[in-house]
Enzyme design. Structure first.
Site, PDB file in Angstrom:
ATOM      1  N   GLY A   7       0.774  -1.180  -0.005  1.00  0.00           N
ATOM      2  CA  GLY A   7       0.074  -0.125  -0.136  1.00  0.00           C
ATOM      3  C   GLY A   7       0.870   1.192   0.211  1.00  0.00           C
ATOM      4  N   GLY A  12      -0.280   2.482   6.616  1.00  0.00           N
ATOM      5  CA  GLY A  12      -0.678   1.810   7.736  1.00  0.00           C
ATOM      6  C   GLY A  12       0.095   0.492   7.909  1.00  0.00           C
ATOM      7  N   LYS A  13       0.997  -0.064   6.682  1.00  0.00           N
ATOM      8  CA  LYS A  13       1.621  -1.328   6.527  1.00  0.00           C
ATOM      9  C   LYS A  13       2.493  -1.722   7.718  1.00  0.00           C
ATOM     10  CE  LYS A  13       3.656   0.160   2.972  1.00  0.00           C
ATOM     11  NZ  LYS A  13       3.438   1.465   3.112  1.00  0.00           N
ATOM     12  N   GLU A  31      10.587  -2.930   6.090  1.00  0.00           N
ATOM     13  CA  GLU A  31      11.715  -1.999   5.172  1.00  0.00           C
ATOM     14  C   GLU A  31      12.713  -1.502   5.908  1.00  0.00           C
ATOM     15  OE1 GLU A  31       9.446   0.202   1.815  1.00  0.00           O
ATOM     16  OE2 GLU A  31       8.151   0.626   3.850  1.00  0.00           O
ATOM     17  N   GLN A  54      16.397   3.478  -5.938  1.00  0.00           N
ATOM     18  CA  GLN A  54      15.819   2.352  -6.702  1.00  0.00           C
ATOM     19  C   GLN A  54      16.535   1.152  -6.484  1.00  0.00           C
ATOM     20  OE1 GLN A  54      12.403   2.051  -6.889  1.00  0.00           O
ATOM     21  NE2 GLN A  54      12.635   4.499  -6.406  1.00  0.00           N
ATOM     22  N   ASP A  81       6.306  -6.303   5.251  1.00  0.00           N
ATOM     23  CA  ASP A  81       5.976  -4.941   4.963  1.00  0.00           C
ATOM     24  C   ASP A  81       6.412  -4.521   3.825  1.00  0.00           C
ATOM     25  OD1 ASP A  81       5.659  -2.302   5.079  1.00  0.00           O
ATOM     26  OD2 ASP A  81       6.489  -2.058   7.011  1.00  0.00           O
ATOM     27  N   ARG A  82       5.761  -4.443   2.638  1.00  0.00           N
ATOM     28  CA  ARG A  82       5.845  -4.100   1.281  1.00  0.00           C
ATOM     29  C   ARG A  82       6.854  -5.063   0.495  1.00  0.00           C
ATOM     30  NH1 ARG A  82       6.813   1.731   0.992  1.00  0.00           N
ATOM     31  NH2 ARG A  82       4.682   2.175   0.154  1.00  0.00           N
ATOM     32  N   ASP A  87       8.381  -1.692  -5.704  1.00  0.00           N
ATOM     33  CA  ASP A  87       9.346  -1.078  -6.055  1.00  0.00           C
ATOM     34  C   ASP A  87       9.289  -0.496  -7.505  1.00  0.00           C
ATOM     35  OD1 ASP A  87      10.694  -0.886  -3.571  1.00  0.00           O
ATOM     36  OD2 ASP A  87      11.332  -2.934  -3.699  1.00  0.00           O
ATOM     37  N   GLU A 148       9.549  13.600   4.935  1.00  0.00           N
ATOM     38  CA  GLU A 148       8.620  13.322   4.258  1.00  0.00           C
ATOM     39  C   GLU A 148       7.609  14.720   4.283  1.00  0.00           C
ATOM     40  OE1 GLU A 148       8.285   8.356   4.631  1.00  0.00           O
ATOM     41  OE2 GLU A 148       6.759   9.500   5.933  1.00  0.00           O
TER      42      GLU A 148
HETATM   43  N1  LIG Z   1      -5.538   2.410  10.415  1.00  0.00           N
HETATM   44  C1  LIG Z   1      -5.139   3.289  11.177  1.00  0.00           C
HETATM   45  N2  LIG Z   1      -5.681   4.296  12.072  1.00  0.00           N
HETATM   46  C2  LIG Z   1      -4.906   5.333  12.588  1.00  0.00           C
HETATM   47  N3  LIG Z   1      -3.731   5.346  12.646  1.00  0.00           N
HETATM   48  C3  LIG Z   1      -3.084   4.626  11.936  1.00  0.00           C
HETATM   49  C4  LIG Z   1      -3.593   3.387  10.981  1.00  0.00           C
HETATM   50  N4  LIG Z   1      -2.822   2.812  10.464  1.00  0.00           N
HETATM   51  C5  LIG Z   1      -1.728   3.390  10.788  1.00  0.00           C
HETATM   52  N5  LIG Z   1      -1.780   4.558  11.711  1.00  0.00           N
HETATM   53  C6  LIG Z   1      -0.734   5.571  12.084  1.00  0.00           C
HETATM   54  O1  LIG Z   1      -0.347   6.292  10.865  1.00  0.00           O
HETATM   55  C7  LIG Z   1       1.071   6.612  10.916  1.00  0.00           C
HETATM   56  C8  LIG Z   1       1.831   5.892   9.767  1.00  0.00           C
HETATM   57  O2  LIG Z   1       1.503   4.244   9.466  1.00  0.00           O
HETATM   58  P1  LIG Z   1       2.757   3.323   8.968  1.00  0.00           P
HETATM   59  O3  LIG Z   1       2.248   2.085   9.642  1.00  0.00           O
HETATM   60  O4  LIG Z   1       4.173   3.751   9.686  1.00  0.00           O
HETATM   61  O5  LIG Z   1       2.369   3.349   7.603  1.00  0.00           O
HETATM   62  P2  LIG Z   1       3.151   2.886   6.464  1.00  0.00           P
HETATM   63  O6  LIG Z   1       4.057   1.797   7.131  1.00  0.00           O
HETATM   64  O7  LIG Z   1       2.133   2.008   5.557  1.00  0.00           O
HETATM   65  O8  LIG Z   1       4.048   4.012   5.741  1.00  0.00           O
HETATM   66  C9  LIG Z   1       1.481   5.894  12.233  1.00  0.00           C
HETATM   67  O9  LIG Z   1       1.861   6.818  13.275  1.00  0.00           O
HETATM   68  C10 LIG Z   1       0.529   4.873  12.739  1.00  0.00           C
HETATM   69  O10 LIG Z   1       0.444   4.917  14.111  1.00  0.00           O
HETATM   70  N1  LIG Z   2      10.934   1.956  -4.220  1.00  0.00           N
HETATM   71  C1  LIG Z   2      10.739   2.953  -3.691  1.00  0.00           C
HETATM   72  N2  LIG Z   2      11.065   4.284  -4.133  1.00  0.00           N
HETATM   73  C2  LIG Z   2      10.797   5.378  -3.643  1.00  0.00           C
HETATM   74  N3  LIG Z   2      10.402   5.632  -2.328  1.00  0.00           N
HETATM   75  C3  LIG Z   2      10.313   4.295  -1.766  1.00  0.00           C
HETATM   76  C4  LIG Z   2      10.402   3.017  -2.099  1.00  0.00           C
HETATM   77  N4  LIG Z   2      10.169   2.272  -1.479  1.00  0.00           N
HETATM   78  C5  LIG Z   2       9.948   2.805  -0.368  1.00  0.00           C
HETATM   79  N5  LIG Z   2       9.764   4.174  -0.640  1.00  0.00           N
HETATM   80  C6  LIG Z   2       9.807   5.310   0.415  1.00  0.00           C
HETATM   81  C7  LIG Z   2       8.331   5.680   0.869  1.00  0.00           C
HETATM   82  C8  LIG Z   2       8.510   6.126   2.296  1.00  0.00           C
HETATM   83  O1  LIG Z   2       9.047   7.734   2.407  1.00  0.00           O
HETATM   84  C9  LIG Z   2       9.394   5.277   2.889  1.00  0.00           C
HETATM   85  C10 LIG Z   2       8.990   4.068   3.617  1.00  0.00           C
HETATM   86  O2  LIG Z   2       7.723   3.574   3.210  1.00  0.00           O
HETATM   87  P1  LIG Z   2       6.584   3.401   3.909  1.00  0.00           P
HETATM   88  O3  LIG Z   2       5.455   3.358   2.914  1.00  0.00           O
HETATM   89  O4  LIG Z   2       6.330   4.756   4.740  1.00  0.00           O
HETATM   90  O5  LIG Z   2       6.510   2.158   4.832  1.00  0.00           O
HETATM   91  O6  LIG Z   2      10.274   4.699   1.771  1.00  0.00           O
END
Ligand SMILES: Nc1ncnc2c1ncn2[C@@H]1O[C@H](COP(=O)(O)OP(=O)(O)O)[C@@H](O)[C@H]1O
Ligand SMILES: Nc1ncnc2c1ncn2[C@H]1C[C@H](O)[C@@H](COP(=O)(O)O)O1
Length: 207
Positions: A7, A12-13, A31, A54, A81-82, A87, A148
């Site tokens: 995603g 929220g992965k 990741e 990449q 996770d991902r 990519d 970010e």
């Molecule tokens: N379903 C959800 N509802 C509320 N907060 C969430 C949910 N999923 C993730 N979060 C919060 O959102 C932020 C980003 O989540 P994260 O798991 O790091 O996302 P991703 O790994 O997809 O980038 C974190 O602070 C997390 O606690």
């Molecule tokens: N392949 C990718 N190219 C660019 N950016 C990437 C790639 N894979 C992960 N990312 C970035 C996106 C986020 O800033 C961080 C971590 O991903 P997240 O979805 O927050 O777990 O890395």
């Protein structure tokens, strides 16, 4: 058993990966973000660092797939996770289509990806967390990774479009789509149960 959670950024992965690993008592593979030597520079200047980032992610993700393969021989359950697919099919494709990665670099990257991908086993279940832009923005802000802050809405929008296209054509195994827009599995245990029930139902036909 191997479940991969996919995603957009902030969907929220990682949060769900950790919660599922805890629930099932499985191994979690996260990741390579905090030690990534290119990510901050990439967000400061995408055209300059796109190819470097990449290649770094591809290598890191490929290494992870080989570790997962080894662990699967021991019958240990795995949450990832991902995936390496994202990519190439999401991030690199988007950088190329947005003109942020040159055609020469993209073709070079794809050559590398295509050489590796035949050695990668798809997961038993691909779990796609679908989130609209407001939810992504809110959760990226909540997480508060400084670099970010530069992420543009359009970047997230294009990534979401790539996700929808890729998921619509995904045929490598079981697929579960969970709309997380109204789910809060951080604060509501019932919302986590909803996801776990859907996983059990998709994988084992329970519920
Ligand atoms: N379903 C959800 N509802 C509320 N907060 C969430 C949910 N999923 C993730 N979060 C919060 O959102 C932020 C980003 O989540 P994260 O798991 O790091 O996302 P991703 O790994 O997809 O980038 C974190 O602070 C997390 O606690
Ligand atoms: N392949 C990718 N190219 C660019 N950016 C990437 C790639 N894979 C992960 N990312 C970035 C996106 C986020 O800033 C961080 C971590 O991903 P997240 O979805 O927050 O777990 O890395």
């Amino acid at each position: 058993m191997h479940i991969a959670i996919v995603g957009n950024i902030g969907a929220g992965k990682t949060t769900l990966s950790n919660k599922l690993a805890h629930h099932f008592n499985w191994e979690v593979f996260l990741e390579d973000v905090d030690d990534n030597p290119y990510l901050k520079d990439f967000y400061d200047d995408m055209p300059r660092w796109a190819f470097h980032l990449q290649v770094y992610f591809l290598n890191s993700r490929f290494r992870q797939t080989q570790q997962i393969k080894k662990l699967q021989e021991t019958n240990r359950g795995i949450i990832q996770d991902r995936t390496i697919y994202e990519d190439a099919h999401i991030f690199a494709a988007n950088l190329s289509q947005s003109g942020l990665m040159s055609e020469r670099d993209y073709q070079n990257y794809l050559g590398l990806f295509n050489s590796m991908i035949s050695m990668v086993d798809p997961p038993d279940l691909l779990l796609y967390l679908r989130a609209d832009l407001p939810k992504l923005v809110q959760q990226i802000e909540r997480r508060g990774r400084g670099y970010e802050n530069n992420i543009k809405i359009d970047y997230l929008k294009h990534l979401n479009e790539h996700y929808e296209e890729w998921i619509a054509g995904y045929n490598l195994g079981k697929l579960l789509i969970v709309d997380v827009n109204n789910l809060d599995y951080v604060n509501n245990p019932e919302d986590l149960s909803v996801v776990i029930d859907k996983i059990n139902s998709t994988l084992f036909g329970l519920f």
